[in-house]
Design a protein around this motif. Sequence first.
Motif, mmCIF file in Angstrom:
data_model
loop_
_atom_site.group_PDB
_atom_site.id
_atom_site.type_symbol
_atom_site.label_atom_id
_atom_site.label_comp_id
_atom_site.label_asym_id
_atom_site.label_seq_id
_atom_site.Cartn_x
_atom_site.Cartn_y
_atom_site.Cartn_z
ATOM 1 N N THR A 228 10.718 -6.105 -4.002
ATOM 2 C CA THR A 228 9.559 -6.315 -3.130
ATOM 3 C C THR A 228 9.448 -5.203 -2.091
ATOM 4 O O THR A 228 8.352 -4.888 -1.620
ATOM 5 N N LEU A 229 10.581 -4.594 -1.732
ATOM 6 C CA LEU A 229 10.608 -3.569 -0.688
ATOM 7 C C LEU A 229 10.576 -2.157 -1.265
ATOM 8 O O LEU A 229 10.944 -1.193 -0.589
ATOM 9 N N SER A 230 10.135 -2.020 -2.506
ATOM 10 C CA SER A 230 10.052 -0.696 -3.128
ATOM 11 C C SER A 230 9.159 0.225 -2.299
ATOM 12 O O SER A 230 8.030 -0.128 -1.941
ATOM 13 N N GLY A 231 9.680 1.399 -1.970
ATOM 14 C CA GLY A 231 8.919 2.372 -1.192
ATOM 15 C C GLY A 231 8.949 2.132 0.300
ATOM 16 O O GLY A 231 8.313 2.870 1.058
ATOM 17 N N VAL A 232 9.687 1.109 0.743
ATOM 18 C CA VAL A 232 9.765 0.768 2.166
ATOM 19 C C VAL A 232 11.118 1.222 2.712
ATOM 20 O O VAL A 232 12.161 0.936 2.124
ATOM 21 N N SER A 233 11.107 1.939 3.824
ATOM 22 C CA SER A 233 12.361 2.367 4.448
ATOM 23 C C SER A 233 13.027 1.187 5.149
ATOM 24 O O SER A 233 12.357 0.359 5.774
ATOM 25 N N ILE A 234 14.351 1.108 5.037
ATOM 26 C CA ILE A 234 15.124 0.053 5.688
ATOM 27 C C ILE A 234 15.775 0.630 6.935
ATOM 28 O O ILE A 234 16.491 1.636 6.868
ATOM 29 N N VAL A 235 15.521 -0.007 8.076
ATOM 30 C CA VAL A 235 16.051 0.463 9.354
ATOM 31 C C VAL A 235 16.965 -0.612 9.935
ATOM 32 O O VAL A 235 16.562 -1.777 10.061
ATOM 33 N N ALA A 236 18.187 -0.247 10.268
ATOM 34 C CA ALA A 236 19.140 -1.153 10.917
ATOM 35 C C ALA A 236 19.174 -0.826 12.403
ATOM 36 O O ALA A 236 19.508 0.293 12.786
ATOM 37 N N GLY B 249 0.817 -1.211 0.000
ATOM 38 C CA GLY B 249 0.000 0.000 0.000
ATOM 39 C C GLY B 249 0.846 1.254 0.000
ATOM 40 O O GLY B 249 2.052 1.221 0.236
ATOM 41 N N GLN B 250 0.202 2.379 -0.255
ATOM 42 C CA GLN B 250 0.913 3.647 -0.376
ATOM 43 C C GLN B 250 0.407 4.696 0.608
ATOM 44 O O GLN B 250 0.936 5.800 0.668
ATOM 45 N N SER B 251 -0.634 4.367 1.382
ATOM 46 C CA SER B 251 -1.272 5.395 2.204
ATOM 47 C C SER B 251 -0.481 5.742 3.458
ATOM 48 O O SER B 251 -0.693 6.798 4.048
ATOM 49 N N GLU B 252 0.436 4.859 3.885
ATOM 50 C CA GLU B 252 1.189 5.110 5.106
ATOM 51 C C GLU B 252 2.681 4.943 4.843
ATOM 52 O O GLU B 252 3.092 4.227 3.932
ATOM 53 N N THR B 253 3.474 5.611 5.672
ATOM 54 C CA THR B 253 4.914 5.384 5.604
ATOM 55 C C THR B 253 5.213 4.012 6.198
ATOM 56 O O THR B 253 4.644 3.616 7.213
ATOM 57 N N ARG B 254 6.116 3.282 5.544
ATOM 58 C CA ARG B 254 6.359 1.891 5.920
ATOM 59 C C ARG B 254 7.851 1.648 6.120
ATOM 60 O O ARG B 254 8.683 2.300 5.490
ATOM 61 N N ALA B 255 8.164 0.694 6.998
ATOM 62 C CA ALA B 255 9.573 0.394 7.284
ATOM 63 C C ALA B 255 9.745 -1.093 7.543
ATOM 64 O O ALA B 255 8.826 -1.773 8.018
ATOM 65 N N ALA C 249 11.564 6.141 18.437
ATOM 66 C CA ALA C 249 12.240 6.907 17.388
ATOM 67 C C ALA C 249 11.682 6.598 16.004
ATOM 68 O O ALA C 249 12.085 7.210 15.021
ATOM 69 N N LEU C 250 10.759 5.638 15.931
ATOM 70 C CA LEU C 250 10.178 5.248 14.644
ATOM 71 C C LEU C 250 8.675 5.497 14.615
ATOM 72 O O LEU C 250 7.953 4.901 13.816
ATOM 73 N N ASP C 251 8.197 6.388 15.488
ATOM 74 C CA ASP C 251 6.751 6.576 15.574
ATOM 75 C C ASP C 251 6.172 7.337 14.389
ATOM 76 O O ASP C 251 4.950 7.503 14.286
ATOM 77 N N ASP C 252 7.032 7.805 13.475
ATOM 78 C CA ASP C 252 6.511 8.467 12.283
ATOM 79 C C ASP C 252 6.149 7.464 11.188
ATOM 80 O O ASP C 252 5.620 7.846 10.143
ATOM 81 N N PHE C 253 6.430 6.174 11.423
ATOM 82 C CA PHE C 253 6.045 5.150 10.454
ATOM 83 C C PHE C 253 4.656 4.626 10.797
ATOM 84 O O PHE C 253 4.366 4.291 11.948
ATOM 85 N N GLY C 254 3.813 4.531 9.768
ATOM 86 C CA GLY C 254 2.463 4.040 9.998
ATOM 87 C C GLY C 254 2.430 2.551 10.283
ATOM 88 O O GLY C 254 1.623 2.073 11.074
ATOM 89 N N ARG C 255 3.305 1.799 9.620
ATOM 90 C CA ARG C 255 3.372 0.361 9.854
ATOM 91 C C ARG C 255 4.787 -0.127 9.561
ATOM 92 O O ARG C 255 5.537 0.525 8.836
ATOM 93 N N ALA C 256 5.132 -1.263 10.142
ATOM 94 C CA ALA C 256 6.482 -1.793 9.953
ATOM 95 C C ALA C 256 6.489 -3.289 10.217
ATOM 96 O O ALA C 256 5.601 -3.827 10.890
ATOM 97 N N VAL C 257 7.494 -3.948 9.664
ATOM 98 C CA VAL C 257 7.780 -5.346 9.973
ATOM 99 C C VAL C 257 9.141 -5.389 10.656
ATOM 100 O O VAL C 257 10.125 -4.852 10.132
ATOM 101 N N VAL C 258 9.186 -5.991 11.835
ATOM 102 C CA VAL C 258 10.442 -6.156 12.566
ATOM 103 C C VAL C 258 10.956 -7.566 12.291
ATOM 104 O O VAL C 258 10.350 -8.553 12.711
ATOM 105 N N VAL C 259 12.046 -7.652 11.539
ATOM 106 C CA VAL C 259 12.651 -8.947 11.226
ATOM 107 C C VAL C 259 13.630 -9.278 12.344
ATOM 108 O O VAL C 259 14.662 -8.621 12.498
ATOM 109 N N GLU C 260 13.286 -10.289 13.138
ATOM 110 C CA GLU C 260 14.092 -10.637 14.307
ATOM 111 C C GLU C 260 15.066 -11.754 13.962
ATOM 112 O O GLU C 260 14.667 -12.821 13.501
#
Length: 453
Positions: free
Chosen positions: A318-326, A287-293, A357-368
């Motif tokens: 697959t991760l086009s438009g998705v921010s990558i967070v380390a 989707g495009q409606s929210e910022t994603r990470a 520090a990531l509360d500006d993202f509407g949704r995210a996946v945490v890869v553990e």
Amino acid sequence: MSGVVYLIGAGPGSPDLITLRGLRLLQQADVVVMDTLLPENFLDDLGISGKEVFRIPTDAGDMQARQDEMNRIVVDGAKRGLKVARLKGGDPFLFGRGWEEITYLDEHDVAWEMAPGISSAMAVPASASVPLTVRPTSRSVAFFTARLAGGDANRKMPKADTIVVMMGVKVLPSVVEHLIAEGWSPDTPVCVIERGCQPGERQVKAPLSEIADAVKKAGVKPPAITVVGAGVGRPDLVNRQRRILFTGIDPSPFRYLGNILHWPAQVPVARDVSREELSLALDHLAGQSETRAIVFTDGAAVRNFFDQLHRAGRDIRTLSGVSIVAASRDAVRELEALKLRADRERHPSEDEDIFSALDDFGRAVVVEGIETFSEKPDAFRTLPLFDLRPGPQFGEPLPEHDVICFTRPEEVRLVLDAYGKEAFRHEVWCLSETTAAQLEDMGITSKIVLPPE
């Protein structure tokens, strides 16, 4: 297309003692065939992943049958055009069946390349500060296999000032009997080093006439090396660097602390993530409606995620438009190795909440990966890639050490349950306030250490 077999000497078992040539060939290989004399996490500690791995037991069944199975796997892989690494402990040409294996390859018209290794016969005594030659008392050394093909004791004793006995634990009484019969003094100092240069290393020292009973009482098991000679009786050196028993998963950032003995209380086991589970996580980022990470907790998460992505027939698009967070320095390094740059780098400490520090993202996946975060916002989906299980060495005696260092509270509880308060009799270090609090609750004072910036 014809393949090739790399016959690689892995050294005595510590990953940092493999040669550069051996490591290079291992990285190039498609298939790795190794035996269980090497630690289970040997390849992981070298950063080797994505290979087809065969581990052949060395302590069960018929020895020749096991060798035949290894030969078959190696040749079959090469005939399929693959690069096959035959990874052997020590050096392949010192009691390692290296000559037999390359002869077999020649007979089957398979190309091979040799990478010599550091023999455990020399590395293990050196690591244990047991000299093989000392002027003027020990001017010669002989390497001796205590067992012949079929398991019988070898009664042909070499002549030298120092003897290094390989594969001798099970027939040690016979070795002692023959050495004394050939004129060795019953008072000759002897050192038996169990699991040298590996997690669980320990030493048993006694005079020649008493060593067999001492080894039996201590419950020493193979692999072990026995050194007989005057050099064993040298006094301990007072300025030897302290031995730090490191119970965490990755000791590499802490090598600067001293002589690290890696004894992982927990080992990561990769989960078999289904395509459906992976798709659900990726759909959460659609989707495009929210910022994603997508947030990677550590380097293991990065490596395993992109392996899973590739196996599912997908790639970075697959991760086009998705921010990558380390979320760690380790994750940053692994992303850079893949020619990827993190949009954000967060290095959480005990008093820093990464998610605030990531509360500006509407949704995210945490890869553990190996590292996990206990509390996450509802809009953050978790994709766990590893399970942590107790290390396989539990039940064996703790290695000799001067300091024990814990990385997480779970390690403290596992060691306490297995070994009691006796395990904490030496100096105790830890890596976080949480682990220090766990130790304090047990009445144990600890020192917090951190990796360098």
